[in-house]
Motif scaffolding. Structure first.
Motif, mmCIF file in Angstrom:
data_model
loop_
_atom_site.group_PDB
_atom_site.id
_atom_site.type_symbol
_atom_site.label_atom_id
_atom_site.label_comp_id
_atom_site.label_asym_id
_atom_site.label_seq_id
_atom_site.Cartn_x
_atom_site.Cartn_y
_atom_site.Cartn_z
ATOM 1 N N ASN A 195 -12.624 -150.483 58.555
ATOM 2 C CA ASN A 195 -11.650 -149.509 58.081
ATOM 3 C C ASN A 195 -10.512 -150.275 57.412
ATOM 4 O OD1 ASN A 195 -12.636 -146.858 59.198
ATOM 5 N ND2 ASN A 195 -12.574 -148.064 61.069
ATOM 6 N N VAL A 196 -10.192 -149.920 56.174
ATOM 7 C CA VAL A 196 -9.184 -150.672 55.430
ATOM 8 C C VAL A 196 -8.269 -149.740 54.648
ATOM 9 C CG1 VAL A 196 -10.823 -151.020 53.525
ATOM 10 C CG2 VAL A 196 -8.823 -152.508 53.722
ATOM 11 N N SER A 197 -6.996 -150.057 54.677
ATOM 12 C CA SER A 197 -6.011 -149.353 53.859
ATOM 13 C C SER A 197 -4.982 -150.375 53.393
ATOM 14 C CB SER A 197 -5.328 -148.240 54.664
ATOM 15 O OG SER A 197 -4.576 -148.801 55.737
ATOM 16 N N ILE A 198 -4.125 -149.963 52.479
ATOM 17 C CA ILE A 198 -3.031 -150.837 52.074
ATOM 18 C C ILE A 198 -1.723 -150.063 52.205
ATOM 19 C CG2 ILE A 198 -4.431 -152.250 50.541
ATOM 20 C CD1 ILE A 198 -3.285 -150.691 48.180
ATOM 21 N N LYS A 199 -0.632 -150.801 52.380
ATOM 22 C CA LYS A 199 0.692 -150.185 52.502
ATOM 23 C C LYS A 199 1.712 -151.100 51.836
ATOM 24 C CE LYS A 199 1.867 -152.417 56.866
ATOM 25 N NZ LYS A 199 2.457 -152.267 58.205
ATOM 26 N N PRO A 200 2.855 -150.563 51.439
ATOM 27 C CA PRO A 200 3.910 -151.434 50.899
ATOM 28 C C PRO A 200 4.283 -152.494 51.937
ATOM 29 C CG PRO A 200 4.407 -149.130 50.462
ATOM 30 C CD PRO A 200 3.226 -149.141 51.383
ATOM 31 N N ARG A 201 4.424 -153.726 51.503
ATOM 32 C CA ARG A 201 4.717 -154.816 52.436
ATOM 33 C C ARG A 201 5.974 -154.514 53.241
ATOM 34 N NH1 ARG A 201 2.594 -159.497 53.213
ATOM 35 N NH2 ARG A 201 1.353 -159.374 51.295
ATOM 36 N N GLY A 202 5.836 -154.620 54.575
ATOM 37 C CA GLY A 202 6.954 -154.372 55.475
ATOM 38 C C GLY A 202 7.089 -152.936 55.925
ATOM 39 N N SER A 203 6.355 -152.016 55.290
ATOM 40 C CA SER A 203 6.451 -150.604 55.650
ATOM 41 C C SER A 203 5.709 -150.320 56.953
ATOM 42 C CB SER A 203 5.864 -149.737 54.529
ATOM 43 O OG SER A 203 5.768 -148.382 54.928
ATOM 44 N N GLU A 204 6.176 -149.334 57.701
ATOM 45 C CA GLU A 204 5.501 -148.906 58.929
ATOM 46 C C GLU A 204 4.517 -147.775 58.657
ATOM 47 O OE1 GLU A 204 5.844 -150.354 61.953
ATOM 48 O OE2 GLU A 204 7.116 -151.825 60.942
ATOM 49 N N THR A 205 4.585 -147.201 57.476
ATOM 50 C CA THR A 205 3.719 -146.070 57.132
ATOM 51 C C THR A 205 2.385 -146.574 56.582
ATOM 52 O OG1 THR A 205 5.662 -144.757 56.557
ATOM 53 C CG2 THR A 205 3.516 -143.952 55.785
ATOM 54 N N LEU A 206 1.305 -146.182 57.241
ATOM 55 C CA LEU A 206 -0.029 -146.639 56.827
ATOM 56 C C LEU A 206 -0.530 -145.826 55.643
ATOM 57 C CD1 LEU A 206 -1.745 -147.103 60.320
ATOM 58 C CD2 LEU A 206 -0.655 -148.842 58.901
ATOM 59 N N VAL A 230 -5.618 -142.726 46.861
ATOM 60 C CA VAL A 230 -6.815 -143.189 47.560
ATOM 61 C C VAL A 230 -7.384 -142.043 48.379
ATOM 62 C CG1 VAL A 230 -7.726 -144.799 49.279
ATOM 63 C CG2 VAL A 230 -5.969 -145.566 47.659
ATOM 64 N N VAL A 231 -8.691 -141.834 48.271
ATOM 65 C CA VAL A 231 -9.360 -140.741 48.994
ATOM 66 C C VAL A 231 -9.962 -141.291 50.281
ATOM 67 C CG1 VAL A 231 -11.240 -139.056 48.895
ATOM 68 C CG2 VAL A 231 -9.893 -139.569 46.837
ATOM 69 N N ARG A 272 -9.401 -152.678 44.845
ATOM 70 C CA ARG A 272 -9.684 -151.347 44.273
ATOM 71 C C ARG A 272 -8.552 -150.379 44.612
ATOM 72 N NH1 ARG A 272 -11.833 -146.295 45.296
ATOM 73 N NH2 ARG A 272 -11.623 -146.658 47.549
ATOM 74 N N GLN A 273 -8.130 -150.405 45.880
ATOM 75 C CA GLN A 273 -7.059 -149.493 46.298
ATOM 76 C C GLN A 273 -5.733 -149.848 45.614
ATOM 77 O OE1 GLN A 273 -6.764 -148.825 50.529
ATOM 78 N NE2 GLN A 273 -8.983 -148.672 50.792
ATOM 79 N N LYS A 274 -5.453 -151.130 45.448
ATOM 80 C CA LYS A 274 -4.230 -151.546 44.746
ATOM 81 C C LYS A 274 -4.232 -151.040 43.303
ATOM 82 C CE LYS A 274 -3.178 -155.792 47.328
ATOM 83 N NZ LYS A 274 -3.118 -157.278 47.246
ATOM 84 N N ASP A 275 -5.393 -151.151 42.649
ATOM 85 C CA ASP A 275 -5.494 -150.702 41.254
ATOM 86 C C ASP A 275 -5.271 -149.194 41.149
ATOM 87 O OD1 ASP A 275 -6.009 -153.279 40.450
ATOM 88 O OD2 ASP A 275 -8.192 -153.031 40.345
ATOM 89 N N ILE A 276 -5.819 -148.432 42.106
ATOM 90 C CA ILE A 276 -5.644 -146.963 42.087
ATOM 91 C C ILE A 276 -4.167 -146.605 42.189
ATOM 92 C CG2 ILE A 276 -6.041 -144.851 43.420
ATOM 93 C CD1 ILE A 276 -8.823 -145.941 44.100
#
Length: 476
Positions: A196-207, A243-244, A232-236
């Motif tokens: 399971n993978v997601s990205i978030k703004p660096r330092g943010s607590e919100t996933l 991201v879906v 891929r997620q960064k590009d979207i």
């Protein structure tokens, strides 16, 4: 905006029991399709599952090895979904009351240690296997794997890079193999994971919105798939998209992930307690019995090899990568107690040989005591290091002990100073130009003279004596 990944792995390990989790069918791999089945694992009307006690014992071993809290009461649930490889229309798993929770393992990346949390470990049965005809709209199902016991190890989203994910998996695989509960064969699917993978703004607590990746059957594929999916997620997001949440498949041929289906959540599976199975009660006595029989785990063994044998951390890490390799190393030390020499030969010549032949240490053609005996022959001056390489190759071919090979081929090292001196004088006599150059300051020519003497004696002359005699003759 700078993003950082958040990764959590769900690892399935097939347990090495002889029979399935709820029936007496064999779990052996590679049998003809649908031959290891019975009314219980096929879900025929009127049958009742009976829990395999060995499955529970193996799960307890893993729970203790990862410092989990073991639940005194746990129970099985039905996970409902309809797919052709699931004959009952549901999978028996654990949901609200798993057997173990709140554990961890420590990994090390570039010298830095990091703790990865384990949310839960639970038992469940495997599904069957579908194979799809590439030429016709036809699929076939093999139910041999149905009911094979699994543990699922659900990790916390504490992993911050594909490299950390790969190391976490390697550590988990080493643990299950040390415990003897799973063979860790990723190609056969007995050790596999979903990411399971997601990205978030660096330092943010919100996933961010996560995707689930499947079809990851090697450490390399896990790292490559995660790298692709993160980018891929960064590009979207960089293009202003969204991201879906979905399940995606890794395509190793195209080095990309592709959409498979929308991601299910727990309510979609309509979990409820399995009415055919009683709650599982685990008392302290059972836990203590499992504790008494657990082996030294890889992390502890690695630390001990550094402390006790004074090995570099890299050596210790390689030698403890499998229980069999660590045992081989320590078996060598019983005959030849020089840890660094043994380590060098195992990591160099032996592992090189095994890698070339595609074999594991358990399949080594050279026994531990024979390798140790070879090193003792070198240390005692019976053979030179160069001749030892020849003997090693012969041992690998014939599987005979080194003493026998040395005696048969007349490879005993020449240590008679007078005999070696005669060869030295002969070499110097025919190398007048090189001798003059050496005395003129080109001292690196010593290696040339040593090589000539060793060649003349077919590698049998004691190198130490050769060096001593040459220096004495050249510097007079």
């Amino acid at each position: 905006m700078e993003f950082e990944p958040v990764i959590g792995l769900e690892v399935h390990a097939q347990l090495k029991t002889k029979t399935k989790i709820f029936c007496g069918c064999s779990t052996s791999f590679g049998a003809p399709p649908n031959t290891h089945t019975c009314p219980v694992c096929l879900g025929m009307p009127g049958v009742l599952p009976v829990l395999n006690k060995k499955v529970v014992e193996y799960t307890l071993r893993m729970a203790l090895a990862t410092d989990c809290d073991i639940s005194p009461n746990s129970r099985f649930a039905r996970k409902n979904y309809f797919y052709p490889d699931l004959p009952k229309g549901y999978q028996i798993s654990q949901y609200e009351q798993p057997i173990a929770q709140n554990g961890y393992i420590d990994i090390e990346i570039e010298g830095e240690k990091k703790r990865i949390g384990i949310t839960r470990i639970h038992m469940e049965e495997d599904a069957g296997k579908l194979s799809h005809d590439p030429d016709r709209p036809l699929s076939m199902v093999d139910f041999n794997r149905t009911g094979v016991p699994l543990i699922e190890i659900v990790g916390e989203p504490d992993i911050g890079s594909p490299e950390e994910a790969g190391e976490y998996l390697r550590q988990l695989r080493a643990i299950v193999r040390y415990l003897g509960i799973c063979d860790g064969n990723m190609e056969e699917g007995s050790f596999r994971c979903d990411a399971n993978v997601s990205i978030k703004p660096r330092g943010s607590e919100t996933l961010g919105t996560r995707t689930e990746l499947k079809n990851l059957n090697s450490f390399k594929h896990v790292e490559k798939a995660l790298t692709f999916e993160i980018n891929r997620q960064k590009d979207i997001l960089a293009d202003g998209g969204r991201v879906v949440q979905e399940t995606r498949l890794w395509d190793p041929d195209k080095n990309r992930t592709t959409s498979m289906r929308s991601k299910e959540e727990a309510p979609d599976y309509r979990y409820f307690p399995d009415p055919d199975l009683l709650p599982l009660v685990i008392d302290d006595e059972w836990i203590e019995a499992v504790k008494k029989n657990r082996p030294e785990l890889p992390a502890k063994k690695r630390e001990r090899f550094v402390d006790e044998y004074k090995l570099p951390a890299n050596d210790a890490g390689i030698l403890t990568s499998s229980r069999e390799l660590a045992d081989y190393f320590e078996e060598c030390l019983k005959t030849f107690p020089d840890p660094k020499q043994v380590s060098n030969w195992i990591m160099g010549s032996l592992l090189g040989l095994l890698n070339a032949q595609g074999k594991t240490i358990a399949e080594s053609p050279i026994l531990a005591q024979d390798l140790a005996q070879l090193l003792k022959l070198i240390a005692d001056g019976v053979i030179s290091g160069k001749i030892a390489k020849t003997v090693f190759d012969e041992m690998a071919q014939s599987k005979r002990p080194p003493k026998e090979i040395v005696a048969e081929k007349g490879l005993v090292q020449v240590t008679d100073k007078k005999a070696i001196e005669a060869v030295v004088l002969e070499v110097l006599a025919r190398s007048a130009q090189e001798v003059e150059a050496y005395k003129g300051g080109k001292t690196k020519l010593l290696g040339y003279f040593v090589g000539q003497v060793m060649q003349a004696t077919k590698g049998k002359a004691n190198p130490k004596i050769v060096n001593q005699l040459l220096k004495a003759k050249l510097e007079t």
